[in-house]
Design a protein around this motif. Structure first.
Motif, PDB file in Angstrom:
ATOM      1  N   PHE A  70      88.702  89.339  44.874  1.00 18.89           N
ATOM      2  CA  PHE A  70      89.297  89.986  43.710  1.00 18.89           C
ATOM      3  C   PHE A  70      88.719  91.381  43.548  1.00 18.89           C
ATOM      4  CE2 PHE A  70      85.829  87.281  42.147  1.00 18.89           C
ATOM      5  CZ  PHE A  70      85.054  88.189  41.442  1.00 18.89           C
ATOM      6  N   GLY A  71      89.513  92.217  42.955  1.00 18.91           N
ATOM      7  CA  GLY A  71      89.110  93.570  42.616  1.00 18.91           C
ATOM      8  C   GLY A  71      89.893  93.978  41.384  1.00 18.91           C
ATOM      9  N   TYR A  72      89.199  94.179  40.277  1.00 18.56           N
ATOM     10  CA  TYR A  72      89.859  94.485  39.014  1.00 18.56           C
ATOM     11  C   TYR A  72      89.473  95.874  38.527  1.00 18.56           C
ATOM     12  CZ  TYR A  72      90.804  89.495  38.891  1.00 18.56           C
ATOM     13  OH  TYR A  72      91.216  88.230  39.197  1.00 18.56           O
ATOM     14  N   SER A 128      79.971  93.492  43.100  1.00 19.06           N
ATOM     15  CA  SER A 128      79.735  94.826  42.546  1.00 19.06           C
ATOM     16  C   SER A 128      80.616  95.011  41.319  1.00 19.06           C
ATOM     17  CB  SER A 128      80.017  95.916  43.590  1.00 19.06           C
ATOM     18  OG  SER A 128      81.379  95.987  43.905  1.00 19.06           O
ATOM     19  N   PRO A 129      80.234  95.918  40.449  1.00 20.25           N
ATOM     20  CA  PRO A 129      79.189  96.933  40.554  1.00 20.25           C
ATOM     21  C   PRO A 129      77.808  96.371  40.222  1.00 20.25           C
ATOM     22  CG  PRO A 129      80.274  97.145  38.453  1.00 20.25           C
ATOM     23  CD  PRO A 129      81.002  96.047  39.216  1.00 20.25           C
ATOM     24  N   SER A 153      70.303  93.406  32.474  1.00 21.83           N
ATOM     25  CA  SER A 153      70.780  93.904  31.173  1.00 21.83           C
ATOM     26  C   SER A 153      72.287  94.152  31.215  1.00 21.83           C
ATOM     27  CB  SER A 153      70.032  95.184  30.791  1.00 21.83           C
ATOM     28  OG  SER A 153      70.281  96.194  31.762  1.00 21.83           O
ATOM     29  N   HIS A 154      73.020  93.289  31.939  1.00 20.05           N
ATOM     30  CA  HIS A 154      74.451  93.494  32.162  1.00 20.05           C
ATOM     31  C   HIS A 154      75.280  93.608  30.894  1.00 20.05           C
ATOM     32  CE1 HIS A 154      73.716  89.061  32.722  1.00 20.05           C
ATOM     33  NE2 HIS A 154      74.487  89.071  31.655  1.00 20.05           N
ATOM     34  N   HIS A 155      74.904  92.950  29.810  1.00 23.44           N
ATOM     35  CA  HIS A 155      75.704  93.036  28.581  1.00 23.44           C
ATOM     36  C   HIS A 155      75.740  94.457  28.027  1.00 23.44           C
ATOM     37  CE1 HIS A 155      76.915  88.905  27.935  1.00 23.44           C
ATOM     38  NE2 HIS A 155      75.729  88.541  28.401  1.00 23.44           N
ATOM     39  N   SER A 156      74.689  95.205  28.237  1.00 25.66           N
ATOM     40  CA  SER A 156      74.688  96.592  27.772  1.00 25.66           C
ATOM     41  C   SER A 156      74.968  97.580  28.901  1.00 25.66           C
ATOM     42  CB  SER A 156      73.355  96.943  27.104  1.00 25.66           C
ATOM     43  OG  SER A 156      72.288  96.762  28.012  1.00 25.66           O
ATOM     44  N   ALA A 157      74.608  97.226  30.129  1.00 26.83           N
ATOM     45  CA  ALA A 157      74.747  98.156  31.250  1.00 26.83           C
ATOM     46  C   ALA A 157      76.157  98.202  31.837  1.00 26.83           C
ATOM     47  CB  ALA A 157      73.759  97.792  32.360  1.00 26.83           C
ATOM     48  N   TYR A 158      76.838  97.053  31.894  1.00 28.07           N
ATOM     49  CA  TYR A 158      78.146  97.006  32.551  1.00 28.07           C
ATOM     50  C   TYR A 158      79.233  97.617  31.677  1.00 28.07           C
ATOM     51  CZ  TYR A 158      82.529  95.331  34.431  1.00 28.07           C
ATOM     52  OH  TYR A 158      83.808  95.281  34.911  1.00 28.07           O
ATOM     53  N   GLN A 159      80.084  98.413  32.298  1.00 26.20           N
ATOM     54  CA  GLN A 159      81.264  98.970  31.631  1.00 26.20           C
ATOM     55  C   GLN A 159      82.473  98.684  32.501  1.00 26.20           C
ATOM     56  OE1 GLN A 159      80.553 103.111  30.920  1.00 26.20           O
ATOM     57  NE2 GLN A 159      79.012 102.713  29.357  1.00 26.20           N
ATOM     58  N   ALA A 160      83.569  98.271  31.889  1.00 29.01           N
ATOM     59  CA  ALA A 160      84.783  97.927  32.620  1.00 29.01           C
ATOM     60  C   ALA A 160      85.296  99.096  33.451  1.00 29.01           C
ATOM     61  CB  ALA A 160      85.859  97.442  31.660  1.00 29.01           C
ATOM     62  N   LEU A 161      84.947 100.304  33.073  1.00 28.93           N
ATOM     63  CA  LEU A 161      85.334 101.492  33.824  1.00 28.93           C
ATOM     64  C   LEU A 161      84.919 101.379  35.293  1.00 28.93           C
ATOM     65  CD1 LEU A 161      86.451 104.416  33.787  1.00 28.93           C
ATOM     66  CD2 LEU A 161      84.169 105.170  33.141  1.00 28.93           C
ATOM     67  N   SER A 162      83.860 100.622  35.565  1.00 32.49           N
ATOM     68  CA  SER A 162      83.357 100.431  36.930  1.00 32.49           C
ATOM     69  C   SER A 162      84.169  99.417  37.725  1.00 32.49           C
ATOM     70  CB  SER A 162      81.898  99.950  36.887  1.00 32.49           C
ATOM     71  OG  SER A 162      81.102 100.874  36.209  1.00 32.49           O
ATOM     72  N   LEU A 185      85.501  95.492  38.764  1.00 37.21           N
ATOM     73  CA  LEU A 185      84.780  94.268  39.106  1.00 37.21           C
ATOM     74  C   LEU A 185      85.298  93.774  40.454  1.00 37.21           C
ATOM     75  CD1 LEU A 185      82.646  92.356  37.796  1.00 37.21           C
ATOM     76  CD2 LEU A 185      84.558  90.857  37.241  1.00 37.21           C
ATOM     77  N   TYR A 186      84.387  93.498  41.373  1.00 37.21           N
ATOM     78  CA  TYR A 186      84.761  93.147  42.742  1.00 37.21           C
ATOM     79  C   TYR A 186      83.928  91.982  43.237  1.00 37.21           C
ATOM     80  CZ  TYR A 186      86.646  97.757  42.123  1.00 37.21           C
ATOM     81  OH  TYR A 186      87.321  98.829  41.599  1.00 37.21           O
ATOM     82  N   GLY A 187      84.593  91.061  43.937  1.00 40.01           N
ATOM     83  CA  GLY A 187      83.862  89.930  44.485  1.00 40.01           C
ATOM     84  C   GLY A 187      84.779  88.951  45.178  1.00 40.01           C
ATOM     85  N   VAL A 188      84.278  87.737  45.339  1.00 41.34           N
ATOM     86  CA  VAL A 188      85.027  86.676  46.008  1.00 41.34           C
ATOM     87  C   VAL A 188      84.979  85.406  45.175  1.00 41.34           C
ATOM     88  CG1 VAL A 188      84.670  87.567  48.347  1.00 41.34           C
ATOM     89  CG2 VAL A 188      83.027  85.959  47.383  1.00 41.34           C
ATOM     90  N   CYS A 189      86.008  84.586  45.363  1.00 35.67           N
ATOM     91  CA  CYS A 189      86.017  83.249  44.783  1.00 35.67           C
ATOM     92  C   CYS A 189      85.498  82.315  45.853  1.00 35.67           C
ATOM     93  CB  CYS A 189      87.430  82.831  44.397  1.00 35.67           C
ATOM     94  SG  CYS A 189      88.182  83.859  43.123  1.00 35.67           S
TER      95      CYS A 189
END
Length: 150
Positions: free
Chosen positions: A41-43, A115-116, A123-132, A134-138
């Protein structure tokens, strides 16, 4: 007796945040089998926000969006940060590949985000922004005998 009770309460309090955080940690998931990649997936930020909007209001829903089992629009859109929105999208997409509802068992799935880095950060709740994005695998948990020769 009082010391045991106090120690138990302290351990429970220390675990509460981690234990309630989400699905089983990677080291315990699929302990009865081996993980096998079944999809990627890549969103984009738009994908993540459209999915949130769909769950919250019923607007911007498309057939490509994964279903949200067992909830209504009124309760499914309750996310407090971008991490929660992205996590729910990836988790529900990967759940469409499940062949069993046994948590962590053969046939269960998980979203393995690659990634990202801000999503993977403690600290992902504060560090992660949807602008980046979301990429990975199921990954699906399969019996070890199903991976021979792959």
């Amino acid at each position: 007796m009082t010391l045991r009770l106090l120690l138990s309460a302290c351990l429970l309090a220390a675990c509460a945040g981690a234990c309630a955080h989400g699905p089983a940690p990677a080291e315990r998931w699929c302990s009865v089998g081996v993980p096998m990649n079944v999809a990627s997936f890549g969103y984009s930020q738009t994908d993540i926000y459209d999915y949130h909007s769909c769950l919250e209001t019923g607007v911007n829903c498309t057939s490509a969006m994964p279903p949200e089992a067992g909830c209504t629009l009124a309760t499914c859109g309750e996310f407090d940060d971008d991490y929660g929105k992205a996590n729910r999208l990836a988790y529900n997409y990967c759940a469409t590949f499940e062949t069993s509802t046994s948590p962590g068992g053969i046939g269960s799935t998980r979203a393995h985000v690659q990634s990202p880095q801000t999503y993977l950060d403690p600290s992902h709740h504060s560090a992660y922004q949807a602008l980046s994005g979301l990429y990975g695998v199921c990954q699906r948990c399969v019996a070890a005998s199903n991976t021979v020769g792959r």
